[in-house]
Design an enzyme around this catalytic site. Structure first.
Site, mmCIF file in Angstrom:
data_model
loop_
_atom_site.group_PDB
_atom_site.id
_atom_site.type_symbol
_atom_site.label_atom_id
_atom_site.label_comp_id
_atom_site.label_asym_id
_atom_site.label_seq_id
_atom_site.Cartn_x
_atom_site.Cartn_y
_atom_site.Cartn_z
ATOM 1 N N ASP A 70 0.782 -1.231 0.000
ATOM 2 C CA ASP A 70 0.000 0.000 0.000
ATOM 3 C C ASP A 70 0.821 1.293 0.000
ATOM 4 O OD1 ASP A 70 -1.620 -2.100 0.602
ATOM 5 O OD2 ASP A 70 -2.418 -1.285 2.457
ATOM 6 N N GLU B 282 -10.576 -1.975 3.394
ATOM 7 C CA GLU B 282 -9.195 -1.557 3.601
ATOM 8 C C GLU B 282 -8.899 -0.271 2.835
ATOM 9 O OE1 GLU B 282 -6.886 -5.202 2.659
ATOM 10 O OE2 GLU B 282 -6.405 -5.071 4.802
#
Length: 451
Positions: free
Chosen positions: A65, A244
Site C-alpha cells: 500500500d 481496507e
C-alpha cells in the site's frame, strides 16, 4: 446503435497482475510466512526480468500500500508499506522516498517503524494531512502486543526540512481505540483528514467490518489529538467485507482541476473509495491544482517465486483524478510528467484490420512500451448482449471470453511480449457488449499473462 464508436486508451505494458481479489471487497495481504519474511536478497542477485521501467519500486524486497502521499515545500513524498528484510509480506515499516518531479525518486530512511507499545507488532497503512499551524501529520494503524488495531499519529522532527527525514511518535498515542464496539482485529487505515469550517472540526475515516458488512467509521476532532466517533459511520454496506484503505475526497463539477481535501464549496461532489482499485490513495497537489491517485499492484508469482527473484510489488503510475462531464463517473489519466520518459516514437496510422488479422508494429524492441492507441470499431449492431449468464467479475469474464474467443465486436487489441512464432505472447484486448436493458455499450478490457 449504428453510430461509430471509438475506444481510446493509454497502456503501460508491464507484466503485472492487479490484485482485484473480491470485487465486492478486498482481502488483506497480512499473511505471515515466517520462513520467508526475513529472507533477504542481495542486490547482486535480484532478478531484473519483468521489473518495471515506468513504475516506482525499490531495488528489492516486498512493497504494498502507498501511505499518505503528499507534497511539502515543493517536495513530493511517497510513503509505502515495505519489508526491509524480505520479498514477502512481513516486518512492515513506512518506507519513505522523495521526488521533485514524481518520476525520479530518492529513498530515505523509513519514516515509521515498530518501536512503541502502541505499534510494536506493526506500523500499517494510513495517510498524511498537512494541518495549518502544525505541519504534516501522519495518521497510521499500529498493532499492539495483543494484536489489537489502533490509530496513532506521528509528526516531523524538523518542519524546516522539506525532506521530512525524521519523524516522532508522541507518547500520548493512540488517538483512536476500538473501545465502542468496533472490531479490534479489522479496524485500520485512517484517511487523510479534512476540516469543516462550519463546526470547526477535523474529520477522518477508519475502515472496518462487522462480520461481512463493510464500514467506514467517521471520527472528529478540534485539536487533531482527541478524536470522537460520530454517531453514524459515513457509509456501510452488507456483504462487502473489510474496507481496507478507504479514501474520501472532493471532486469539482465542471472544472478540470483538483480540490483540496477540505474544500466544501459549490459545484462539488465527494468520492468514497474502499478498495476496488486496491489500496489506492489520493492527495491534493497544490503546486499544480490537481488530485493525484496512487495505487499498488502485485504480481501473480508465488511467495517462493518472489523470494527467488528478490522483489514483489510495484506502485502503479500516478494519475490525475477528475469528474467526467456527466458528473457520474471518475476519469483518470497518467500524470503529465510521465511523458518525459518517452524516447523513440513509433507510429502506425490508418491501419484497417480484418477479423483474425495481425500486424506487427515495426521498430519496437524493448520489453516495456508506452502505447497510445485508438480503435475505431465501426457499428456496434453485432455486439453481444451482456446478460445474467456471464461472469459478474471482470477477471472471470476475461477468462471466459479470452483473446481467442470470437465475439460480435472483438476481441481487438494488442499482442505484447510475443515470440516470433507466436507460441508465447501476452494479449491486451477489448471486446464490446451491449446492455440487455439499456442497449448501451459495455467495454471489457483484459490482459492475459497466463503461461
Amino acid at each position: 446503435m449504428n453510430a461509430s464508436k471509438i475506444v481510446s486508451l493509454l497502456l503501460l505494458l508491464v507484466l503485472i497482475n492487479i490484485s482485484s481479489n473480491d470485487i465486492n471487497g478486498v482481502n488483506a495481504f497480512h499473511k505471515v510466512i515466517k520462513k520467508m519474511q526475513s529472507k533477504s536478497t542481495s542486490l547482486e542477485v535480484v532478478s531484473h526480468l519483468h521489473r518495471t521501467g515506468f513504475h516506482f519500486q525499490p531495488p528489492r524486497h516486498w512493497i504494498n500500500d502507498p501511505n499518505g502521499p503528499m507534497v511539502y515545500k515543493g517536495i513530493y513524498h511517497l510513503f509505502y508499506q515495505y519489508n526491509p528484510k524480505g520479498a514477502v509480506w512481513g516486518n512492515i515499516v513506512w518506507a519513505h522516498s522523495v521526488s521533485k518531479d514524481l518520476i525520479n525518486w530518492e529513498a530515505l530512511e523509513p519514516a515509521i517503524y515498530p518501536s512503541k507499545w502502541f505499534d510494536i507488532n506493526g506500523t500499517w497503512s494510513g495517510s498524511a494531512t498537512n494541518v495549518p499551524g502544525k505541519g504534516p501529520v501522519i495518521l497510521y494503524t499500529g498493532i499492539t502486543e495483543n494484536h489489537t488495531q489502533i490509530q496513532n499519529y506521528a509528526i516531523p522532527q524538523d518542519l524546516s526540512d522539506p525532506y521530512l527525514k525524521k519523524w516522532i511518535k508522541p507518547d500520548d498515542n493512540p488517538i483512536v481505540r476500538p473501545d465502542h464496539g468496533e472490531n479490534g482485529s479489522a479496524f485500520r487505515d485512517p484517511t487523510t483528514a479534512w476540516f469543516n469550517k462550519k463546526d470547526g472540526h477535523w474529520r477522518m475515516l477508519v475502515g472496518s467490518k462487522n462480520k461481512r458488512r463493510g464500514i467506514a467509521y467517521m471520527y472528529k476532532s478540534r485539536d487533531f489529538k482527541k478524536w470522537v466517533k460520530t454517531r453514524r459511520p459515513v457509509h456501510t454496506r452488507k456483504a462487502t467485507g473489510m474496507w481496507e484503505c478507504p479514501d474520501f475526497f472532493p471532486v469539482s463539477i465542471g472544472k478540470k482541476t483538483g480540490l483540496d481535501t477540505s474544500y466544501d464549496g459549490p459545484n462539488t461532489k465527494h468520492v468514497l473509495d474502499y478498495g476496488n482499485f486496491y489500496a489506492s490513495k489520493t492527495f491534493f497537489d497544490d503546486t499544480k491544482n490537481r488530485r493525484i491517485l496512487w495505487g499498488w499492484a502485485n504480481e501473480s508469482d508465488s511467495a517462493v517465486e518472489d523470494t527467488l527473484k528478490g522483489w514483489a510489488g510495484v506502485q502503479l503510475i500516478p494519475r490525475t483524478v477528475l469528474l467526467d462531464s456527466s458528473g457520474k463517473q471518475l476519469v483518470f489519466w497518467p500524470i503529465e510528467e510521465i511523458e518525459s520518459l518517452r524516447g523513440k516514437n513509433v507510429q502506425m496510422n490508418n491501419q484497417k484490420i480484418e477479423m483474425g488479422q495481425r500486424f506487427e508494429v515495426q521498430g519496437i524492441t524493448p520489453a516495456q512500451v508506452d502505447v497510445d492507441v485508438t480503435f475505431n470499431v465501426g457499428s456496434l449492431d453485432k455486439a453481444e448482449t451482456f446478460d445474467a449468464s456471464f461472469a459478474t467479475k471482470p477477471l472471470d469474464l476475461c477468462n471466459l471470453k479470452g483473446s481467442n474467443v470470437t465475439g460480435g465486436v472483438g476481441p481487438f487489441g494488442l499482442i505484447t511480449l510475443a515470440t516470433s512464432d507466436l507460441q508465447e505472447y501476452t494479449p491486451v484486448f477489448f471486446r464490446v457488449f451491449k446492455d440487455a436493458t439499456t442497449n448501451k455499450p459495455k467495454v471489457l478490457m483484459c490482459s492475459d499473462a497466463k503461461p
